[in-house]
Each structure stands twice: as structure tokens, then as C-alpha cells.
Design an enzyme around this catalytic site. Structure first.
Site, PDB file in Angstrom:
ATOM      1  CD  GLU A  31      23.444  12.024 -14.249  1.00 31.65           C
ATOM      2  OE1 GLU A  31      24.381  11.294 -13.845  1.00 31.65           O
ATOM      3  OE2 GLU A  31      22.386  11.561 -14.735  1.00 31.65           O
ATOM      4  CG  HIS A  49      17.327  -1.758 -32.339  1.00 30.61           C
ATOM      5  ND1 HIS A  49      18.151  -2.710 -32.893  1.00 30.61           N
ATOM      6  CD2 HIS A  49      17.973  -1.290 -31.236  1.00 30.61           C
ATOM      7  CE1 HIS A  49      19.253  -2.816 -32.161  1.00 30.61           C
ATOM      8  NE2 HIS A  49      19.167  -1.957 -31.156  1.00 30.61           N
TER       9      HIS A  49
END
Length: 478
Positions: A31, A49
Site C-alpha cells: 500500500e 446497495h
């Protein structure tokens, strides 16, 4: 030599790491930032969702519905906030009802349960502050809200507990195939691995295009948001969407799992992959469009605004799989909305691909659960008194807006992949996320970070890199 190196520690990378940690393999996550959850995963709508929006038969649709199904149990296993508050897609004009019906049919085809279209009276009873113009809405009871920081952090911590290494401040600069896999060059040396998982968010096209002749293109799509104080958190109880348009689901109004009200986002295509600045025009658009669907939003109670970037791939589809012309390179690209919802299913899919490729064997000692930072507010009065007797730091309030104690901040710093900056503490505990936006608690939080990390105050940063808070002593020149 690693079996798998994952580029990127957002939700897709962390979910892949967590699912792969079920197997006997040497795995590493690289990262470029100082912590997990520093890109798209930290600045989004925090929505789970239901799955009616993605095109029927698409990978987006499949992984959206699967991720939604997984989220509740995952939140229990990994101890992060999640709530099924349901979502509403509002139709303002009778002549737009066909758009609502199209969404309904798509949702049914995608396997979304319990969808129904509400009439004006049903909608008004459910949401009193809905626009007077609203004539109907698509209701999805399986829609939900989640804490995106804790989802990301929880999956990463659990992966780390199961043996996955995380190397931060390590930017990938180049990668190339070698005889037994891949060589990855970074700002902190060279790594070798049998397989690469490209979960680099808005930079995923950069790494894909380094190794494949079939190029892809990702556009950073900026979304501006306004976050309102907790006093506005009950203005709506469901997530309220507008009918989707060319650039996605439009501006929404939603409560958050922590009790605030969130309004946004815009959808503005830009070129700068680090362009997370808000604009006056963008925030004005958010306010104007939000008020079309929900009336009387108390915008004077905005406590902060922010922007995030969605990794919009030209084909508007998740790209997950091994490249035909780059064996051992697994794309996890184009992860835009509903990427947060889909992330557990994305991790599952990536792990299944590599399990088959590498003939991976399951661990007998996989740790499936994780406990988050202890929130004293969840304890009874008697339990909290006993906790403070045993650990007095839980009686010392550092953040007055969110009532966060020194004990919680110490926990956030000492735990696996612990916080190293003010933003790291904020994402894990909410210290600094309240009404004063860290105006009161920053100095004390910095003192705790300096003490726990054995650093000077000059070394403590807001978000890693060169974001030091204290630059000098103002009486040095005297």
C-alpha cells in the site's frame, strides 16, 4: 518469495486478503499510503446497495447482490456497524414512472428480494420529509448503511491476524514477469511473487497497462459530499435516491450508522487521480439536487464537506480475472459503486480464482472473527464503572463531540495494523469526526500518539507523508 502480492489496501484488496488468508499461502499487501482505507474506500456514500441498479447479467449485479447477502453476517463476525435501513428511489413526475418500473424489473432479474413500488401515500407515511413533488418510489428493504472505515479496517485486521503481511508507505513503481512469477519494484525495494492481484483503485489501469497489450482506461470520477451534524440525523430514516441518470445514481440523502446525515455525491470526471478537493460549484450542485427529493434539509448544520474518487472504467463493469496475455496477473479493476457493497463477494471471487490456480489448501486454524475497538457506550452503567476502575484511561474523555476516551484511542493504536496518524485514529474511533471537527481533541490525540508510538510531536502527522502538524516552536528564535 510470496505466493500472492495484492496491490492496494482498500476494501477490494482487504477483502481479497481476508478471503485468501483462509488458505495455506504466503500473502502480502503493498500500500502506497500510511494506512489501509486511504483512497476511494474512505470517501464514499457508505451505502450497501440492494442490487437493482447494475445491468442484468453483469458482474456488478451478481457481486452486488452477493455482497449484500454477506454483509450482515460479516458485520457480526468482524464487529463493524451495519444496518438494513432500506432504500427508496424517488420518482418526481408521473411521466418518469417507466424508469422506476425498469429499475424494479431489473432488480427482480438480479435477484433482489422484496422489491415493491410505493404510491404517494405509502411513501409519505414512510418518509414525512420527502419532496411534495414525489409521486412514487421503488422500495428496497434489503438496502443498508455501513461504516466504510471499519469494514475496510476489520477485513484487513482479520487478514493480518491470519498471517497476511501489510507493507505501508510502499509505492509500486514497476512490475514485470520473471521465470517463476512476478518481480515488483517499489519505493522500498523489490518483491517477488507467484501471483499479483491488482486492486489499486484509480491506479489499477496503470498496472494493468504495464503488463497487457489490451489496454483499459480508468477515469477518476469525483464525488462531493456534505456531512451534517447528528442533530440532523433523523431527517430521513431510509436512504433516498433520485432516479439514476447517465453518471450513476445521482445525489442521495441518507442517515449514517453513526447518526449523522450525509448528502451527495456529484459525479464529475477529472484527470487528476489525487483530485479529492471539493469545489463551490460541486457542493452547490449537491445541495440543489438533494433538495429536489427531500425537503427542509437543515443545511446550516453541515459540519464538513469532502470528496472522493470513483474508479470509473470505460466499460462501466468490474474487471476481475487473470489476464490472457499476462499469466499470474489477476485484475481487480474498475471497482466503482457498488464496489463497497460488493467487496466481500469480490474477495470471495479473487480467492476462488487463486485457489483453483494454486491448488490452495484450507487452514485448520483460520480465525473467522475479530473484535473492534471497545465502545464504552455499549456497556451497562455497572460494566462501565468496573472498566474505569480497572483501566482509568476509559474515564478520560479526549473527544468531547463524540465522547471518545483515551482508552479507545490507545486500543486503536495498539491493535493489529494500528493507527499511526490523526486520521488513522479518527477512522478507528471517530475522535475528531464530531461537530468541532477535531478542533478540541487534536492536541491531546497527538500527545497519545507520540507517547504510544515513541515519537516526538514533530513526527506526528495528520495522514502520513509530509502532513506534520507541528513544524516548530514559535519561541525558538528568541
Amino acid at each position: 518469495m510470496y505466493d500472492v502480492i495484492i496491490i492496494g489496501a482498500g476494501v477490494a484488496g482487504a477483502a481479497s486478503a481476508r478471503e485468501l488468508s483462509r488458505y495455506q499461502a504466503k500473502i502480502c499487501v503493498l500500500e502506497k499510503e500510511e494506512d489501509v482505507c486511504c483512497g476511494t474506500s474512505k470517501a464514499n456514500s457508505a451505502i450497501v446497495h440492494a442490487g437493482y441498479d447494475a445491468a442484468e447479467g453483469s458482474l456488478m449485479a451478481k457481486l452486488n447482490v452477493r455482497g449484500n447477502e454477506m454483509m450482515e453476517q460479516l458485520s457480526k463476525d468482524l464487529d463493524f456497524p451495519f444496518k438494513r435501513n432500506g432504500s427508496l428511489v424517488v420518482c418526481l413526475h408521473e411521466d418518469e414512472m417507466s424508469g422506476l418500473e425498469t429499475l424494479y424489473k431489473r432488480g427482480i432479474a438480479n435477484g433482489v428480494p422484496d422489491l415493491r413500488i410505493l404510491n404517494r401515500e405509502e411513501l409519505r407515511a414512510m418518509e414525512p420529509n420527502i419532496s411534495d413533488e414525489a409521486c412514487a418510489a421503488l422500495y428496497a428493504p434489503t438496502g443498508g448503511i455501513v461504516c466504510p472505515f471499519n469494514l475496510n479496517i476489520a477485513m484487513a485486521e482479520n487478514a493480518n491476524a491470519n498471517g497476511v503481511e501489510f507493507h505501508f508507505d510502499t509505492e509500486v513503481t514497476d512490475l514485470r514477469p520473471v521465470e517463476d512469477g512476478w518481480e515488483i519494484r517499489t519505493s522500498k525495494g523489490t518483491y517477488k511473487t507467484r501471483y499479483v492481484v491488482n486492486a489499486a483503485g484509480v491506479y489499477a489501469d496503470k498496472f494493468h497497462n504495464m503488463v497487457s497489450k489490451k489496454k483499459i482506461h480508468i477515469t477518476p470520477r469525483r464525488g462531493d459530499y456534505c456531512l451534517l451534524d447528528k442533530t440532523a440525523g433523523n431527517h430521513v430514516s431510509h436512504t433516498v435516491f433520485a432516479l439514476p441518470g447517465k453518471y450513476g445514481k445521482g445525489v442521495l440523502v441518507t442517515p449514517t450508522v453513526h447518526g449523522n446525515l450525509l448528502v451527495g455525491p456529484t459525479a464529475i470526471d477529472i484527470e487528476n487521480k489525487e483530485g479529492t478537493n471539493t469545489t463551490r460549484e460541486g457542493l452547490n450542485e449537491v445541495i440543489t439536487k438533494a433538495e429536489m427529493n427531500v425537503k427542509n434539509i437543515p443545511m446550516r448544520q453541515v459540519i464538513t464537506s469532502f470528496a472522493g474518487l470513483r474508479a470509473h472504467e470505460d466499460g462501466h463493469e468490474f474487471l476481475i480475472g487473470e489476464l490472457e496475455d499476462a499469466k499470474g496477473f489477476i485484475d481487480c479493476a474498475g471497482i466503482e459503486s457498488p464496489g463497497l457493497t460488493s467487496s466481500p463477494a469480490i474477495g470471495e471471487m479473487v480467492a476462488d480464482i487463486l485457489k483453483e490456480k494454486m491448488d490452495l489448501k484450507k487452514k485448520e486454524n483460520f480465525i473467522a472473527t475479530r473484535k473492534g475497538v471497545l465502545n464504552p457506550n455499549t456497556l451497562s452503567k455497572e460494566e462501565r464503572i468496573q472498566l474505569i476502575k480497572e483501566k482509568p484511561e476509559y474515564g478520560n474523555i479526549i473527544c468531547r463531540c463524540e465522547m471518545i476516551t483515551e482508552g479507545e484511542i490507545i486500543d486503536a493504536i495498539r491493535r493489529p495494523l494500528g493507527a499511526k496518524s490523526l486520521d488513522g485514529v479518527k477512522r478507528r474511533t471517530r475522535a475528531g469526526m464530531g461537530r468541532c471537527q477535531a478542533g478540541f481533541c487534536s492536541p491531546r490525540t497527538m500527545e497519545i500518539l507520540a507517547r504510544e508510538c515513541h515519537k516526538s510531536m514533530f513526527e506526528i502527522t495528520k495522514s502520513g507523508g509530509n502532513s506534520q502538524i507541528v513544524k516548530g516552536i514559535n519561541k525558538d528564535s528568541l
